[in-house]
Design a protein around this motif. Sequence first.
Motif, PDB file in Angstrom:
ATOM      1  N   ARG A  87      -6.626  -0.592 -14.449  1.00 14.05           N
ATOM      2  CA  ARG A  87      -6.486  -1.203 -13.137  1.00 14.05           C
ATOM      3  C   ARG A  87      -7.526  -2.305 -13.001  1.00 14.05           C
ATOM      4  O   ARG A  87      -8.709  -2.091 -13.266  1.00 14.05           O
TER       5      ARG A  87
ATOM      6  N   ARG B 107     -13.320  -5.772 -10.925  1.00 17.80           N
ATOM      7  CA  ARG B 107     -13.517  -4.346 -11.191  1.00 17.80           C
ATOM      8  C   ARG B 107     -12.405  -3.865 -12.108  1.00 17.80           C
ATOM      9  O   ARG B 107     -11.227  -4.087 -11.838  1.00 17.80           O
TER      10      ARG B 107
ATOM     11  N   THR C  12      -7.824  11.815  -8.333  1.00 14.18           N
ATOM     12  CA  THR C  12      -7.682  11.182  -9.645  1.00 14.18           C
ATOM     13  C   THR C  12      -7.325   9.700  -9.554  1.00 14.18           C
ATOM     14  O   THR C  12      -7.054   9.059 -10.555  1.00 14.18           O
ATOM     15  N   SER C  13      -7.321   9.153  -8.351  1.00 22.06           N
ATOM     16  CA  SER C  13      -6.923   7.755  -8.162  1.00 22.06           C
ATOM     17  C   SER C  13      -7.901   6.785  -8.835  1.00 22.06           C
ATOM     18  O   SER C  13      -9.100   7.032  -8.874  1.00 22.06           O
ATOM     19  N   LEU C  14      -7.365   5.680  -9.325  1.00 19.55           N
ATOM     20  CA  LEU C  14      -8.219   4.642  -9.910  1.00 19.55           C
ATOM     21  C   LEU C  14      -8.622   3.591  -8.880  1.00 19.55           C
ATOM     22  O   LEU C  14      -9.320   2.635  -9.190  1.00 19.55           O
ATOM     23  N   ALA C  15      -8.165   3.761  -7.648  1.00 16.82           N
ATOM     24  CA  ALA C  15      -8.468   2.765  -6.620  1.00 16.82           C
ATOM     25  C   ALA C  15      -9.964   2.727  -6.327  1.00 16.82           C
ATOM     26  O   ALA C  15     -10.677   3.701  -6.536  1.00 16.82           O
TER      27      ALA C  15
ATOM     28  N   SER D 200     -13.354  13.286 -14.112  1.00 14.04           N
ATOM     29  CA  SER D 200     -12.346  13.329 -13.063  1.00 14.04           C
ATOM     30  C   SER D 200     -11.894  14.769 -12.824  1.00 14.04           C
ATOM     31  O   SER D 200     -11.546  15.480 -13.757  1.00 14.04           O
TER      32      SER D 200
ATOM     33  N   ARG E 173      -5.038  -3.996  -1.381  1.00 10.68           N
ATOM     34  CA  ARG E 173      -4.090  -4.410  -2.408  1.00 10.68           C
ATOM     35  C   ARG E 173      -3.312  -5.675  -2.006  1.00 10.68           C
ATOM     36  O   ARG E 173      -2.271  -5.994  -2.547  1.00 10.68           O
TER      37      ARG E 173
ATOM     38  N   SER F   1       0.438   6.722  -0.776  1.00 10.71           N
ATOM     39  CA  SER F   1      -0.329   5.545  -0.370  1.00 10.71           C
ATOM     40  C   SER F   1      -1.673   5.402  -1.065  1.00 10.71           C
ATOM     41  O   SER F   1      -2.383   4.435  -0.848  1.00 10.71           O
ATOM     42  N   LEU F   2      -2.038   6.391  -1.898  1.00 13.99           N
ATOM     43  CA  LEU F   2      -3.397   6.368  -2.443  1.00 13.99           C
ATOM     44  C   LEU F   2      -3.391   6.343  -3.981  1.00 13.99           C
ATOM     45  O   LEU F   2      -4.280   6.915  -4.620  1.00 13.99           O
ATOM     46  N   LEU F   3      -2.409   5.672  -4.553  1.00 11.57           N
ATOM     47  CA  LEU F   3      -2.309   5.544  -6.016  1.00 11.57           C
ATOM     48  C   LEU F   3      -2.415   6.897  -6.714  1.00 11.57           C
ATOM     49  O   LEU F   3      -3.104   7.042  -7.721  1.00 11.57           O
ATOM     50  N   GLY F   4      -1.768   7.904  -6.153  1.00 13.21           N
ATOM     51  CA  GLY F   4      -1.726   9.207  -6.817  1.00 13.21           C
ATOM     52  C   GLY F   4      -2.622  10.252  -6.184  1.00 13.21           C
ATOM     53  O   GLY F   4      -2.569  11.409  -6.569  1.00 13.21           O
TER      54      GLY F   4
ATOM     55  N   ILE G 247     -12.883   8.944 -15.854  1.00  9.35           N
ATOM     56  CA  ILE G 247     -12.577   7.617 -15.314  1.00  9.35           C
ATOM     57  C   ILE G 247     -13.733   6.694 -15.687  1.00  9.35           C
ATOM     58  O   ILE G 247     -14.900   7.002 -15.420  1.00  9.35           O
TER      59      ILE G 247
ATOM     60  N   ILE H  98       0.822  -1.213   0.000  1.00 14.00           N
ATOM     61  CA  ILE H  98       0.000   0.000   0.000  1.00 14.00           C
ATOM     62  C   ILE H  98       0.853   1.259   0.000  1.00 14.00           C
ATOM     63  O   ILE H  98       0.642   2.165  -0.806  1.00 14.00           O
TER      64      ILE H  98
END
Lengths: 99, 440
Positions: B349, B374, A79-82, B413, B360, A72-75, B314, A49
């Motif tokens: 992703r 997803r 704008t994160s894709l998480a 986004s 993760r 820690s938050l994918l950017g 997105i 992470i």
Amino acid sequence: MKLYNIAHSRAGDKGDIVNLSLIPYQEEDYEFLRRHVTEYKVKEHLQDIVKGDVIRYDIPSFKAFNFVCQQSLLGGVTTSLALDTHGKSLSFALLEMEI
Amino acid sequence: MLKIGSGAGFSGDRLEPAEVLLEHAELDYLVLECLAERTIALAQKEKFHEPEKGFDPHLEVRVRRLLPLLSNQKTRLITNMGAANPEAAATKIVEIAKELNISCKVAAVTGDDVFQVIETNHLLPNDNPQQVKKENLLSANVYLGAEALLPALETEADIIVTGRAADPSLFLAPQIHHFQWSMHDYEKLGKGTVVGHLLECGAQVSGGYFADPGKKEAADLADIGFPFAEIEEDEVVIKKVEGTGGVINLQTVKEQLLYEVHDPANYFTPDVTADFSKVEVKETGENQVQVTGGKGHERPDKLKVSIGYHAGFIGEGEISYAGANAEARAALAGSILEKRLSDKVPHLRIDYIGMSSLHRTSFGEHTPYEVRVRAAGHSDSEEVAALIGKETEALYTNGPAGGGGARKKITESIGVLSNYLSRDQVHPKLIIRSTDNETI
């Protein structure tokens, strides 16, 4: 034993940084946590992470710790894709740690 | 004693708890914090197309329900529901008050919109890894502090509505006004900021975002009560209305004290560098916690600016697999999506919900009964972003066995960058609107 057994946590976000509080249920466990839950151990535990540094702040007055985890938050939240863009669930990742 | 309640912790927050607070807590002030970083960029866009809009989308329904109670209880309202257009929000509130036959004076505090300053002076941050282009900028709003809200409090306004102000400042301003603190008394401003920080997220200090059955209990969460603070010069108690659900105890207060905090000894706001590191908490009764020891020192020189920009689209798609070998069928679906989309969506992703989508990893071996695949990706083109959902849906007939519950979604986004402005470049302004037709 899991950290979950003796402590609780809440996650907060700012940009690409997540902060994870760590609070012992019993205030007398504060010393034990201070010795065993080091920045290094947290970084290793959260290696999937946290991509940046981990800094621990100790707050003896109300017996709590604050782990600030960089990258820690994918950017970052916006704008994160998480799936969990804010990393709100990450408090429970910290509590999975074996101590 | 000063009593301040927290009636909303985000734009979409629940409506009823604020009514309960007004009915039973005898508040001097009710604060509604409703403005997230990306929300203001979206509101700015709306204002661009419709100049009388751009305030919080829930403003009308909230004001309609709360105004009679506010008026009965003589409670003043402070809110950032003005979003990109506090002036239009004030006009709207007065319009509602007239309809309800309630006399009401509204003070709008503007000046947070610094888009022109940022744009004309090319003040994009040096640290701009996304290489944001000028034409994609949507908004730039500086975080106003309590100081900007004080002139509004000094008027007789029943409602103070602003846009981008630092969340704790919405709660600090009425404390400064009530106790007549100096803007240089950083010790007091630090204490007041602790109160603001504890209240700004609504139920998060009264049992919301907290419960873990068997471990951390919060009674009757469905009917959760929002918090209020009873503030004296040297003592603060956090409470909720008796008979409401949730819980206020040492655990909820400690969790919220550190929420979104980095260095607890240096919590920066426009008003003060607050110090939470010496705070002490004590349970003084059921669902009430006394908070002491907040401190502070000199405020930061510059003010933070939040810059919103259009960051493309997105696209997301989801589909589930369950039963024997679900994990392998999900993995096959993921690999098919990667093959079908990789040339158009370079950083696709793939997450496996039920396994590793949130952390993760799953910290060891677990075989889930069901798995939800997803796919998520980014594109400057809305059409390309839409392909992700379309290809996920197409797994029904073109993917592994037993896929169900496909869903697809496209989101515009909005990225947010931060920069800093010196205080002399920021000019807060006060605008009054009243049911008595008074206009300044």
